[in-house]
Design a protein around this motif. Structure first.
Motif, PDB file in Angstrom:
ATOM      1  N   PHE A  68      36.249  33.489  40.533  1.00 43.20           N
ATOM      2  CA  PHE A  68      36.206  34.855  40.015  1.00 43.20           C
ATOM      3  C   PHE A  68      37.593  35.300  39.567  1.00 43.20           C
ATOM      4  N   GLY A  69      38.588  35.004  40.392  1.00 36.37           N
ATOM      5  CA  GLY A  69      39.948  35.414  40.078  1.00 36.37           C
ATOM      6  C   GLY A  69      40.509  34.767  38.832  1.00 36.37           C
ATOM      7  N   THR A  70      40.072  33.544  38.544  1.00 32.25           N
ATOM      8  CA  THR A  70      40.549  32.836  37.358  1.00 32.25           C
ATOM      9  C   THR A  70      40.196  33.584  36.078  1.00 32.25           C
ATOM     10  N   PHE A  71      39.096  34.326  36.099  1.00 30.33           N
ATOM     11  CA  PHE A  71      38.627  35.024  34.895  1.00 30.33           C
ATOM     12  C   PHE A  71      38.931  36.525  34.915  1.00 30.33           C
ATOM     13  N   MET A  72      39.783  36.978  35.831  1.00 31.85           N
ATOM     14  CA  MET A  72      40.050  38.419  35.915  1.00 31.85           C
ATOM     15  C   MET A  72      40.785  38.957  34.691  1.00 31.85           C
ATOM     16  N   SER A  73      41.460  38.096  33.944  1.00 27.79           N
ATOM     17  CA  SER A  73      42.180  38.582  32.762  1.00 27.79           C
ATOM     18  C   SER A  73      41.233  39.141  31.705  1.00 27.79           C
ATOM     19  N   MET A  74      39.943  38.810  31.775  1.00 29.80           N
ATOM     20  CA  MET A  74      39.006  39.327  30.766  1.00 29.80           C
ATOM     21  C   MET A  74      38.727  40.814  30.969  1.00 29.80           C
ATOM     22  N   TYR A  75      39.142  41.372  32.123  1.00 25.90           N
ATOM     23  CA  TYR A  75      38.993  42.809  32.353  1.00 25.90           C
ATOM     24  C   TYR A  75      40.204  43.602  31.862  1.00 25.90           C
ATOM     25  N   SER A  76      41.249  42.899  31.438  1.00 23.43           N
ATOM     26  CA  SER A  76      42.445  43.567  30.938  1.00 23.43           C
ATOM     27  C   SER A  76      42.169  44.253  29.604  1.00 23.43           C
ATOM     28  N   ALA A  77      42.470  45.553  29.527  1.00 23.28           N
ATOM     29  CA  ALA A  77      42.270  46.278  28.270  1.00 23.28           C
ATOM     30  C   ALA A  77      43.117  45.691  27.151  1.00 23.28           C
TER      31      ALA A  77
END
Length: 447
Positions: A241-250
């Motif tokens: 989950f943490g690996t893909f957290m950058s997709m929540y960056s505006a």
């Protein structure tokens, strides 16, 4: 020279150079780290640092510079370098500073207990940690990694708009890698613990966990390629989950570098999935009362019952979208340009015990390790293909260890495939607190 005097001097110089507003980000801290090998101290680190980052603002453009020295001469050099960088700044982004307004939470992130421990006590702890791992089983032949560390930091952000905030925090961690061997194979097991106070560090549990995981993988076999129901162990799902957290960056959304672009307010996953960013999580050493632009932090739902509630914003991206910052400006290092990231990602726990997850799955794969989390993931499309190992599950019970297989999917497909969430949350090294999770269908390939 103290930081207040330094900031006042830098601000005075910056006005003369032509900056409209100025800001100082100051960090000081220390780290003590030990490694043990064969019952002796293998490495020793006792370091401290002082870092100051200046930003000057003019006509919506930023000029920045970094120093490790607090002196009048350093202030002049810092501002001059920042103005030179401002002069060559390009792009259409408009930057702003925060004026210190808003509700700032009471924060107590520093105990000082680690610093009160003697060097001998810390040495005894890391050697005991290695011994606990070695003594777990006669098949444990070596502990290639056994490390403990503690760290403290103090942060000050002050600017010419009136912002003047500070906080202090400390924490400790331990990491162990155990090597098990039998007549046919060698396997490693990993365990990691991040704690707020020394008494929370359970040496025996950490050492035994690493060695147990190594021993359990001895004799691992293969699994047939196909589509399987999969349970991700709590820390492993946290890593994925943490690996893909950058997709929540505006910022990534605005630049078209996120699979979530255009999906705010829509359902992106199972109704069982709720995810928070909780910057004030008491047990997390990463918690903070304000972000790295000085904006106050607060708990917020990112995904609620499968619905995407918000992206994560800093001041610049919030201004661009006509929104308010979510308090998620983060510096990976003090020399680096601020980026956007959650502080503490928390996947809301479910009601199923781990045994309940196994029973619900019936037959499938229990994943306990993933490799290639950087090279095998596409942050833009959400696709991933990762090496894995774990156990085969039959009739709701763990059957046998398996290895050398690949799991492939898309992270949004995983979100939507969540069938059950466990009640066993744990923090991972990716700043994600996650329970174990059962996903309905994952593609598995094996040699």
């Amino acid at each position: 020279m103290d930081i207040k005097t330094f900031a006042d001097k830098a601000f005075e110089i910056s006005r003369k150079r032509g900056f409209e507003e100025s800001e100082i980000y100051y960090s000081s801290g220390g780290e003590f780290q030990l490694s043990s090998l064969n019952g002796e101290i293998d490495s020793y680190k006792d370091a401290s640092s002082t870092e100051v980052y200046f930003r000057g603002l003019k006509s919506g453009k930023i000029g920045a510079a970094f120093s490790e020295v607090l002196s009048e001469e350093a202030a002049e050099l810092l501002v001059d370098e920042a103005f030179q960088n401002y002069s060559v700044a390009s792009g259409e982004d408009v930057y702003v500073f925060h004026d210190g307004s808003g509700d700032y939470a009471q924060f107590d992130g520093y105990s000082g207990d680690f610093q009160k421990k003697s060097v001998k006590e810390k040495i005894d702890t890391v050697i005991a940690l290695e011994k606990s791992a070695l003594d777990y089983d006669k098949r444990i032949v070596m502990i290639p990694t056994c490390r403990t560390a503690d760290s403290w930091s103090e942060l000050v952000i002050v600017n010419t708009l009136g912002l003047n905030k500070t906080y202090k925090s400390d924490y400790g961690f331990a990491v162990v890698v155990s090597l098990a061997e039998d007549e046919k194979s060698k396997k490693t097991g990993f365990s990691f613990s991040l704690v707020r106070r020394p008494e929370e560090l359970d040496v025996e549990r950490i050492g035994h966990e690493a060695s147990r995981r190594a021993v359990e993988q001895l004799g691992a076999g293969k699994v047939k390629s196909g589509r399987y129901r999969v349970i991700f162990r709590n820390d492993v799902f946290g890593q994925l989950f943490g690996t893909f957290m950058s997709m929540y960056s505006a910022d990534n959304v605005q630049r078209g570098l996120s699979v979530l672009k255009g999906k705010e307010g829509t359902v992106i996953g199972s109704s069982r999935l709720t995810v928070y960013d909780d910057p004030l999580l008491p047990e997390s050493p990463y918690s903070k009362p304000f972000d790295d632009e000085g904006f106050p932090t607060s708990k917020k739902a990112i995904v609620e019952n499968g619905k995407l509630m918000t992206f994560l914003y800093d001041l610049r991206t919030a201004k661009k979208d006509g929104k308010k910052s979510t308090g998620n400006s983060v510096r990976g290092t003090h020399r680096a340009k601020p980026s956007i990231a959650p502080v503490n990602t928390v996947i809301e726990r479910g009601e199923k015990s781990f045994d309940g997850l196994l029973e619900t799955m019936g037959e499938g794969i229990f994943v306990t390790d993933l490799t290639g989390l950087h090279s095998g993931t596409n942050q833009v499309s959400g696709e991933f293909s990762l090496g894995a190992s774990g156990f085969y599950v039959r009739n709701g019970k763990i059957s046998n260890p398996i290895e050398q297989f690949t799991i492939s999917s898309n992270i949004l497909k995983v979100y939507n495939g969540i069938a059950e969430i466990g009640c066993d949350p744990i923090s991972s090294i990716y700043r994600v607190t996650s329970p174990s999770v059962l996903v309905d269908e994952i593609d598995v390939a094996s040699e």
